[in-house]
Design a protein around this motif. Structure first.
Motif, PDB file in Angstrom:
ATOM      1  N   ASN A 349       0.795  -1.105  -0.063  1.00  0.00           N
ATOM      2  CA  ASN A 349       0.138  -0.217   0.505  1.00  0.00           C
ATOM      3  C   ASN A 349       0.577   1.010   0.194  1.00  0.00           C
ATOM      4  O   ASN A 349       0.593   2.455  -0.892  1.00  0.00           O
ATOM      5  CB  ASN A 349      -1.821  -0.056   1.507  1.00  0.00           C
ATOM      6  CG  ASN A 349      -1.875  -1.208   0.552  1.00  0.00           C
ATOM      7  OD1 ASN A 349      -2.131  -1.832   0.353  1.00  0.00           O
ATOM      8  ND2 ASN A 349      -2.110  -2.029   2.113  1.00  0.00           N
ATOM      9  N   SER A 351       3.808   3.587  -1.319  1.00  0.00           N
ATOM     10  CA  SER A 351       4.592   4.546  -2.085  1.00  0.00           C
ATOM     11  C   SER A 351       5.637   4.024  -2.041  1.00  0.00           C
ATOM     12  O   SER A 351       6.554   3.864  -0.393  1.00  0.00           O
ATOM     13  CB  SER A 351       4.324   6.017  -2.404  1.00  0.00           C
ATOM     14  OG  SER A 351       5.209   6.424  -0.930  1.00  0.00           O
ATOM     15  N   SER A 423       1.221   2.978  -6.100  1.00  0.00           N
ATOM     16  CA  SER A 423       2.073   1.499  -4.678  1.00  0.00           C
ATOM     17  C   SER A 423       1.789   0.451  -5.468  1.00  0.00           C
ATOM     18  O   SER A 423       1.522   0.003  -6.873  1.00  0.00           O
ATOM     19  CB  SER A 423       0.641   1.840  -3.902  1.00  0.00           C
ATOM     20  OG  SER A 423      -0.330   1.842  -4.589  1.00  0.00           O
TER      21      SER A 423
END
Length: 517
Positions: A349, A351, A423
């Motif tokens: 999830n 970055s 992501s």
């Protein structure tokens, strides 16, 4: 016949005519009716056989040794736990390869253009091998830093000297493919020393030599230096560039070398037709002048018309590529480590910038890591061999090298802009790898150095390209290293925009194919 009123001056030895307006024309020999060949025609007639293929293989191995000498130091420094290095000492050690390359690039260019490409290459190979091997026995970090500075000072000339020697010994038919293809092995570098490091550093031994304890990281240092020694030994098979000899006025010596090259390529000696030739360039090496004047003569013309435009253009493009690529390439182990050690939820999830920022909060940058993790090994292997495969493919598109260069820079720009926003593990790895695709661009840029500069200044031009590459790499390594943890997204965006400027500059390179008149 030349009219008495003509301004054309004939040089019987080199069989050239100069009309005073930078125009060179060939004339028939006054000693007979033999055809007078240009150098490009003469080298094309030597064929593409065993000599060239062996040279390609050995020079590729030499370039791999150079890359291992420069970039392999990062894994050596990280695993040298017995030296008890501080963060500052590690940073100093990692700067040595770049500093050595910067300071010695100019002398190697001078040696290449005045003493010969092959002589300079052999000195570089032997010097870097001996000094890199000795660094394995460093009793402290200062000795290690000095020896690695010296070894990389020698290895800095390998890149430009290898490409210059190869470019002047290949026929025009395969020169572009060779210059790009020979560097394919360079992109296996990170995968190679990660693999070697993985196995060597997992060994468990310690030998007391009195002044040091010989541990796995010292063995790794010797192993990484071996390609330089092997390449130095096999360089005895090489012949000097015939173009260099012709440029200094030794036409007879150049013809002998061309005959030997053709014989090694499988062309029968009595079938090689060239007996007279000219170098269709207007520059030649000046002899019997003071050293300082000779040094100035080699570099000043590069920054005067008509060469100044190309010099600035290629050096700028080189600087853009190496500053952005080297800066992020050094973070590859960190990216692999964060993707493997963070929780599955964070990896999927979050970055990439969030993972890197968390790393900064944990402040693990000075930890001593004695082994290479499997995740780092696999990621480096996949990236390295993917780049090698892509570069091999690019070598077959050497006739479209400008288009390939523009595509690579564009892909890197798009990936750099997208990285902070996406992501997903696979997507993050893919985009980060795409950002590093400019690794492939360096060989294309250096092929322009070979193609666009006269023989007298070619060695100096390529060595200046290496010097700018190392300066830019050092700057990128430090600037990106400072800001990527605290200002991750901004670092990716600004670097991408800088990379875009390189793309714009590349658009003004000569077209892949000349327009038909």
């Amino acid at each position: 016949m030349v009219s008495e009123k003509s301004d054309i001056k004939i040089n019987p030895r080199s069989l050239e005519a100069n009309d005073g307006k930078d125009n060179i024309c060939s004339i028939k020999s006054q000693e007979g009716d033999e055809k007078v060949y240009t150098y490009d025609e003469a080298i094309d007639l030597t064929g593409n056989g065993l000599y060239i293929y062996i040279m390609l293989l050995i020079l590729a191995f030499a370039l791999e040794g150079m890359a291992l000498d420069i970039f392999g130091l990062s894994i050596v420094v990280t695993s040298a736990c017995d030296l008890e290095l501080t963060h500052t000492q590690k940073s100093t050690l990692l700067s040595m390869p770049f500093l050595g390359s910067v300071l010695l690039s100019y002398p190697w260019g001078y040696i290449a253009d005045t003493q010969g490409r092959l002589k300079g290459l052999r000195i570089c190979l032997w010097g870097s091998f001996i000094l890199a091997s000795l660094s394995a026995f460093s009793p402290n970090w200062i000795v290690l830093a000095v020896l690695r500075f010296c070894s990389t000072s020698f290895s800095s000339g390998i890149h430009s000297l290898s490409l210059t020697l190869l470019g002047e010994s290949c026929s025009s038919k395969i020169k572009g493919t060779s210059l790009i293809g020979v560097t394919s092995l360079l992109y296996c570098t990170f995968g190679i020393y990660s693999t070697v490091g993985y196995f060597v550093l997992n060994l468990n031994f310690a030998f007391d030599l009195g002044f040091i304890i010989f541990t796995p990281w010292r063995l790794l240092t010797v192993v990484l230096a071996m390609p330089l020694g092997v390449s130095a030994l096999f360089s005895l098979y090489f012949l000097e560039s015939p173009k260099f000899l012709l440029n200094i006025g030794d036409e007879e010596g150049a013809l002998k070398l061309l005959t030997k090259i053709s014989a090694r390529n499988g062309v029968k000696v009595d079938k090689y037709p060239v007996k007279k030739m000219v170098l269709n360039e207007i520059t030649e090496l000046r002899k019997d002048i003071p050293l300082l004047q000779s040094l100035m003569d080699q570099i000043v013309p590069l920054f005067k018309p008509p060469l100044i435009y190309r010099s600035i253009q290629l050096l700028f493009i080189n600087g853009v590529i190496f500053s952005t690529n080297n800066g992020f390439y050094s973070w590859l182990p960190l990216v692999a480590d964060r993707l493997s050690t963070s929780s599955n939820t964070d990896v999927t999830n979050g970055s990439l910038c969030e993972l890197i920022s968390n790393y900064g909060v944990q402040n693990n940058s000075s930890a001593c890591i004695e082994t290479v993790t499997e995740s780092t090994l696999w990621m480096s292997l996949i990236l390295s061999f993917s780049l090698a495969f892509l570069n091999f493919g690019c070598s077959w598109l050497s006739s479209r090298k400008k288009a390939v260069l523009l595509c690579q820079l564009l892909i890197s720009f798009i990936c750099g802009v997208a990285i902070p926003t996406v992501s997903g593990t696979v997507l993050k790895i893919t985009l980060f790898s795409g950002l590093l695709i400019t690794s492939l661009s360096s060989s294309i840029v250096f092929s322009y150095f070979i193609d666009l500069f006269p023989t007298s200044y070619r060695g100096m031009a390529t060595c200046l390209g290496v010097m700018v590459a190392r300066i830019s790499g050092l700057a990128g390594l430090n600037i990106i290293g400072i800001y990527i943890v605290s200002h991750c997204a901004s670092t990716f965006y600004s670097s991408s925009v800088f990379g875009l400027s390189g793309l714009v500059a590349s658009m003004f390179l000569p077209p892949d194919k000349p327009k038909k008149q």
